[in-house]
Design a protein around this motif. Structure first.
Motif, PDB file in Angstrom:
ATOM      1  N   PHE A 254      55.050  30.747 -19.591  1.00  0.00           N
ATOM      2  CA  PHE A 254      53.902  30.018 -19.982  1.00  0.00           C
ATOM      3  C   PHE A 254      53.025  30.010 -18.611  1.00  0.00           C
ATOM      4  O   PHE A 254      51.747  30.534 -18.302  1.00  0.00           O
ATOM      5  N   VAL A 255      53.678  29.684 -17.292  1.00  0.00           N
ATOM      6  CA  VAL A 255      53.096  29.742 -16.100  1.00  0.00           C
ATOM      7  C   VAL A 255      52.594  31.209 -15.710  1.00  0.00           C
ATOM      8  O   VAL A 255      51.337  31.204 -15.185  1.00  0.00           O
ATOM      9  N   ALA A 256      53.534  31.887 -16.064  1.00  0.00           N
ATOM     10  CA  ALA A 256      52.889  33.615 -15.497  1.00  0.00           C
ATOM     11  C   ALA A 256      51.802  33.902 -16.745  1.00  0.00           C
ATOM     12  O   ALA A 256      50.888  34.712 -15.821  1.00  0.00           O
ATOM     13  N   ALA A 257      51.745  33.561 -17.800  1.00  0.00           N
ATOM     14  CA  ALA A 257      50.571  33.732 -18.529  1.00  0.00           C
ATOM     15  C   ALA A 257      49.299  33.167 -17.899  1.00  0.00           C
ATOM     16  O   ALA A 257      48.052  33.585 -18.186  1.00  0.00           O
ATOM     17  N   ILE A 258      49.677  31.814 -17.625  1.00  0.00           N
ATOM     18  CA  ILE A 258      48.311  31.128 -17.009  1.00  0.00           C
ATOM     19  C   ILE A 258      47.680  31.832 -15.749  1.00  0.00           C
ATOM     20  O   ILE A 258      46.638  31.669 -15.454  1.00  0.00           O
ATOM     21  N   CYS A 259      48.490  32.580 -14.935  1.00  0.00           N
ATOM     22  CA  CYS A 259      48.170  33.182 -13.763  1.00  0.00           C
ATOM     23  C   CYS A 259      47.258  34.497 -13.996  1.00  0.00           C
ATOM     24  O   CYS A 259      46.631  34.947 -13.124  1.00  0.00           O
ATOM     25  N   PHE A 260      47.433  35.015 -15.214  1.00  0.00           N
ATOM     26  CA  PHE A 260      46.739  36.371 -15.504  1.00  0.00           C
ATOM     27  C   PHE A 260      45.180  36.225 -15.338  1.00  0.00           C
ATOM     28  O   PHE A 260      44.797  37.301 -14.693  1.00  0.00           O
ATOM     29  N   PRO A 261      44.630  35.321 -15.835  1.00  0.00           N
ATOM     30  CA  PRO A 261      43.055  35.340 -15.555  1.00  0.00           C
ATOM     31  C   PRO A 261      42.572  35.174 -14.258  1.00  0.00           C
ATOM     32  O   PRO A 261      41.616  35.652 -13.950  1.00  0.00           O
ATOM     33  N   PHE A 262      43.378  34.461 -13.613  1.00  0.00           N
ATOM     34  CA  PHE A 262      43.079  34.329 -12.001  1.00  0.00           C
ATOM     35  C   PHE A 262      43.317  35.623 -11.353  1.00  0.00           C
ATOM     36  O   PHE A 262      43.083  35.900 -10.158  1.00  0.00           O
ATOM     37  N   THR A 263      44.196  36.725 -11.695  1.00  0.00           N
ATOM     38  CA  THR A 263      44.330  37.781 -11.051  1.00  0.00           C
ATOM     39  C   THR A 263      43.362  39.158 -11.360  1.00  0.00           C
ATOM     40  O   THR A 263      43.245  40.236 -10.850  1.00  0.00           O
ATOM     41  N   GLN A 264      42.310  38.681 -12.324  1.00  0.00           N
ATOM     42  CA  GLN A 264      41.440  39.651 -12.689  1.00  0.00           C
ATOM     43  C   GLN A 264      40.130  39.673 -12.343  1.00  0.00           C
ATOM     44  O   GLN A 264      39.536  38.643 -12.324  1.00  0.00           O
ATOM     45  N   THR A 413      38.774  30.276  -7.537  1.00  0.00           N
ATOM     46  CA  THR A 413      38.607  31.447  -8.185  1.00  0.00           C
ATOM     47  C   THR A 413      37.743  31.039  -9.207  1.00  0.00           C
ATOM     48  O   THR A 413      37.805  30.031  -9.776  1.00  0.00           O
ATOM     49  N   GLU A 414      36.654  31.946  -9.520  1.00  0.00           N
ATOM     50  CA  GLU A 414      35.733  31.775 -10.438  1.00  0.00           C
ATOM     51  C   GLU A 414      36.347  32.081 -11.774  1.00  0.00           C
ATOM     52  O   GLU A 414      36.851  33.304 -12.071  1.00  0.00           O
ATOM     53  N   THR A 416      35.736  33.039 -15.546  1.00  0.00           N
ATOM     54  CA  THR A 416      34.489  33.299 -16.261  1.00  0.00           C
ATOM     55  C   THR A 416      34.654  32.898 -17.720  1.00  0.00           C
ATOM     56  O   THR A 416      35.860  32.408 -18.204  1.00  0.00           O
ATOM     57  N   ARG A 417      33.851  33.335 -18.627  1.00  0.00           N
ATOM     58  CA  ARG A 417      33.865  32.698 -20.031  1.00  0.00           C
ATOM     59  C   ARG A 417      35.130  33.534 -20.761  1.00  0.00           C
ATOM     60  O   ARG A 417      35.763  32.736 -21.376  1.00  0.00           O
ATOM     61  N   SER A 418      35.359  34.644 -20.439  1.00  0.00           N
ATOM     62  CA  SER A 418      36.591  35.219 -21.366  1.00  0.00           C
ATOM     63  C   SER A 418      37.985  34.601 -20.592  1.00  0.00           C
ATOM     64  O   SER A 418      38.783  34.466 -21.488  1.00  0.00           O
ATOM     65  N   GLY A 419      38.026  34.275 -19.393  1.00  0.00           N
ATOM     66  CA  GLY A 419      38.918  33.475 -18.842  1.00  0.00           C
ATOM     67  C   GLY A 419      39.305  32.090 -19.449  1.00  0.00           C
ATOM     68  O   GLY A 419      40.272  31.808 -19.754  1.00  0.00           O
ATOM     69  N   ASN A 420      38.147  31.496 -19.530  1.00  0.00           N
ATOM     70  CA  ASN A 420      38.195  30.155 -20.198  1.00  0.00           C
ATOM     71  C   ASN A 420      38.675  30.352 -21.592  1.00  0.00           C
ATOM     72  O   ASN A 420      39.486  29.506 -21.865  1.00  0.00           O
ATOM     73  N   TYR A 421      38.230  31.142 -22.625  1.00  0.00           N
ATOM     74  CA  TYR A 421      38.702  31.283 -23.716  1.00  0.00           C
ATOM     75  C   TYR A 421      40.215  31.860 -23.905  1.00  0.00           C
ATOM     76  O   TYR A 421      40.961  31.614 -24.620  1.00  0.00           O
ATOM     77  N   TYR A 422      40.815  32.767 -22.755  1.00  0.00           N
ATOM     78  CA  TYR A 422      41.899  33.014 -22.714  1.00  0.00           C
ATOM     79  C   TYR A 422      42.918  32.017 -22.581  1.00  0.00           C
ATOM     80  O   TYR A 422      43.881  31.668 -23.224  1.00  0.00           O
ATOM     81  N   LEU A 423      42.723  31.020 -21.709  1.00  0.00           N
ATOM     82  CA  LEU A 423      43.477  29.631 -21.432  1.00  0.00           C
ATOM     83  C   LEU A 423      43.388  28.953 -22.679  1.00  0.00           C
ATOM     84  O   LEU A 423      44.641  28.425 -23.062  1.00  0.00           O
ATOM     85  N   LEU A 424      42.409  28.830 -23.349  1.00  0.00           N
ATOM     86  CA  LEU A 424      42.221  28.042 -24.643  1.00  0.00           C
ATOM     87  C   LEU A 424      43.374  28.782 -25.711  1.00  0.00           C
ATOM     88  O   LEU A 424      43.980  28.051 -26.480  1.00  0.00           O
ATOM     89  N   MET A 425      43.151  30.186 -25.812  1.00  0.00           N
ATOM     90  CA  MET A 425      44.023  30.729 -26.843  1.00  0.00           C
ATOM     91  C   MET A 425      45.351  30.679 -26.490  1.00  0.00           C
ATOM     92  O   MET A 425      46.425  30.673 -27.107  1.00  0.00           O
TER      93      MET A 425
END
Length: 603
Positions: A254-264, A413-414, A416-425
């Motif tokens: 779960f932690v590794a998945a959370i880090c994904f949008p912050f690396t893009q 880190t900014e 974005t909209r896609s990152g917000n929905y990624y974390l929600l999903m």
């Protein structure tokens, strides 16, 4: 006596390598070839920057050169492990030669593809610089040396001939002997964290590939590298550790998945990640129906559509026919409840059917849903869904004053909209994983497995087959509806064409079923991996849109040939699809005496 002699002859013939070389010479040749291929990545591969990735720089690998570099390093490590070097022996607990061959083939495949792509795009072999030739020749030498190594285990008696096809087939299917010794708990936890970290990095690198040539090379080296790591026994060791520290493993994932949008840095890649999670969550819901209960549902995408349409109708969209706006928690409950009711309505009259008949009926209901949504346009029926136009202009969600449609600064880190929905999903996916895990380990889950294996025997033991199948149908439908509520807001609109049985773009029923089967039925990580691959590959290879279904069919046939139990399989599936000599069974859990083939599935 004669039988023993014949068996010994078979084993001796099977152990003969394809290329007759002394093992010392073959291993040295593999090391030399891998080292040469690695050095070739530090030389220029072409003279012009017209080929993407800028392969003109000497001393600094880039683009496709990096893939050859990584593959060569992996081949070197596996090969040196065979020398018994202290600190490297732990790399190959399952066999020291099969992973070498697979890794060498991966290097040869990605390097050969790179040379071919440069030649095709730039117009001839004259565009190759010495670095490409050095890397290609080194990769070829490494493959020749790997084919000269003896096999880790004997071939089957039915096919003792050490030909190239048999050698590669054996490398893919040979068992993983050995068992890891217990390590200190803190070391095991560090290994789990490192494993998930590496996996997330590879996944993020694949999504972030900027051009198709790099992604194809990535697929080649990753496919062979993943198989090599599997044959080396490392994934088996990691699986044993995650089973031992299950809660730690779930937290690390779960932690590794959370880090994904912050690396893009590209919002498009975060959007791909969000859509992958939607697809994976729906596939996991289908896994309840297909993987646990054994019910073949070919219209499952309709439940996703029910949840999406229910959320769209209560989203406050100007085009919504009911004109209401629910908060997010109420919209989620509405979508999940609507899908659950739809699942019960479909399941109640149809779940008394079995096998092909059930599949045909569910396929019909899936098409009925799509046609019905298309006809509720005010002309053919009541004006509810706007027909083929669907429900557009769905507003972004706002949760506790946090507008998911706006970028936010999180830890510098900014997002974005896609990152917000990624974390929600991701939160929704975690909920679905928890529900699936608890259901599978419960008495109801064991009853589902019993029905899947033999419904007649389960009924004879007092299990109410119809009631439990209906429960599986309803649970799977509600999980799909949960994902549908988020999908409606991510895509801004819902239309009937999004929910077909088959198409070139997932999610659809065919791709969802393929994700479950290819990933591994009845497991948690299997459908997640299968869904990620089936969504990511079409998204990154859009230039091959006309051939995607053809390539998809070829990939299905190859995987069913080499690994019919799926990429991630539980022990029961391994027992069902492999014979005695090919099973990957721990030494401390021997099979019942006299049990063979499919008969062992019930052991």
């Amino acid at each position: 006596m004669d039988k023993t002699t014949d068996t010994a002859k078979v084993s001796t013939a099977a152990a003969t390598p394809l290329i007759p070389l002394p093992e010392v010479a073959a291993r040295a040749l593999t090391v030399a070839g891998s080292a040469v291929a690695l050095m070739g990545t530090f030389l220029a591969w072409t003279w012009t920057e017209e080929f993407p990735g800028n392969l003109t720089v000497t001393g600094y690998p880039g683009g496709l050169q990096v893939l050859t570099l990584v593959g060569s390093l992996l081949t070197l490590l596996f090969t040196l492990s065979g020398y018994g070097i202290r600190g490297l022996v732990w790399l190959t607990p399952g066999g020291k030669n099969s992973p070498v061959l697979l890794a060498a083939l991966g290097v040869f495949g990605t390097t050969g593809y790179s040379i071919g792509a440069i030649t095709q795009e730039l117009g001839g072999l004259v565009n190759l610089e010495p670095g490409a030739w050095v890397a290609g020749i080194g990769a070829l030498i490494a493959v020749v040396g790997a084919l000269g190594l003896p096999v880790d285990q004997p071939y089957d008696a039915a096919d003792p001939t050490p030909n190239l096809w048999g050698r590669i087939r054996h490398s893919l299917t040979a068992p993983d002997p050995g068992r890891a010794k217990d390590l200190p708990s803190w070391v095991e936890i560090l290994i789990i964290a490192a494993g998930f970290g590496v996996g997330m990095y590879v996944f993020a690198y694949g999504i972030g590939t900027e051009y198709s040539e790099l992604f194809i090379g990535f697929l080649i080296v990753t496919a062979f590298g993943f198989t090599a790591v599997t044959r080396a026994g490392l994934l088996k060791r990691l699986s044993a550790l995650t089973a031992k520290h299950r809660n730690v493993a779930m937290t690390a994932a779960f932690v590794a998945a959370i880090c994904f949008p912050f690396t893009q840095t590209n919002d498009q890649f975060a959007l791909i990640g969000a859509n992958i999670l939607i697809f994976a969550t729906v596939a996991l819901g289908l896994n309840v129906v297909v993987g646990l209960a054994g019910l073949l549902d070919l219209g499952y995408v309709a439940f996703l559509g029910v949840g999406a349409y229910a959320a769209a109708l209560v989203s406050g969209s100007p085009q919504s026919s009911i004109g209401v706006e629910f908060p997010f928690w109420a919209a989620v409950l509405t979508g999940a409840a609507a899908s659950l009711i739809f699942g019960v309505v479909i399941g109640a009259p149809t779940l008394r059917l079995r096998g092909d008949y059930l599949a045909i009926v569910t396929l019909g209901f899936g098409e009925i849903f799509r046609i019905t949504m298309n006809n509720l346009n005010g002309n053919s029926g009541p004006d509810v869904t706007n027909g083929s136009n669907g429900i557009p202009n769905i507003p972004d969600l706002e949760i506790f004053g946090f507008n998911l449609g706006l970028p936010h600064n999180v830890l510098g880190t900014e997002l974005t909209r896609s990152g917000n929905y990624y974390l929600l999903m991701l939160v929704c996916t975690a909920i679905v994983v928890l529900v699936f895990r608890r259901s599978a380990e419960s008495r109801i889950g064991r009853a589902w497995v019993a029905i899947r294996e033999d419904e007649t025997a389960a009924t004879a033991m007092g299990i109410n087959g119809f009631r439990l199948k209906l429960l599986a149908f309803a649970l799977g439908a509600s999980l799909a509806g949960l994902a549908g509520t988020v999908q409606a807001h991510v895509s801004y609109s819902v239309t009937p064409e999004q929910y077909q049985f088959a198409g070139s773009v997932p999610p659809n029923s065919a791709f969802l079923l393929a994700a479950v089967i290819l990933g591994g039925m009845g497991t948690i990580s299997g459908p997640l991996i299968g869904a990620a691959l089936l969504y990511l590959i079409p998204a990154k290879l859009q230039f091959m849109a006309e051939y995607q279904l053809l390539l998809f069919g070829i990939a299905l046939m190859l995987l069913m040939r080499f690994r019919p139990e799926g990429l991630v399989a539980d022990r029961r599936k391994q027992l069902e699809f492999h014979e005695t000599g090919q099973l990957d069974v721990p030494e401390d859990k021997p099979l019942p005496e006299g049990a063979t083939g499919v008969a062992k599935a019930g052991a």
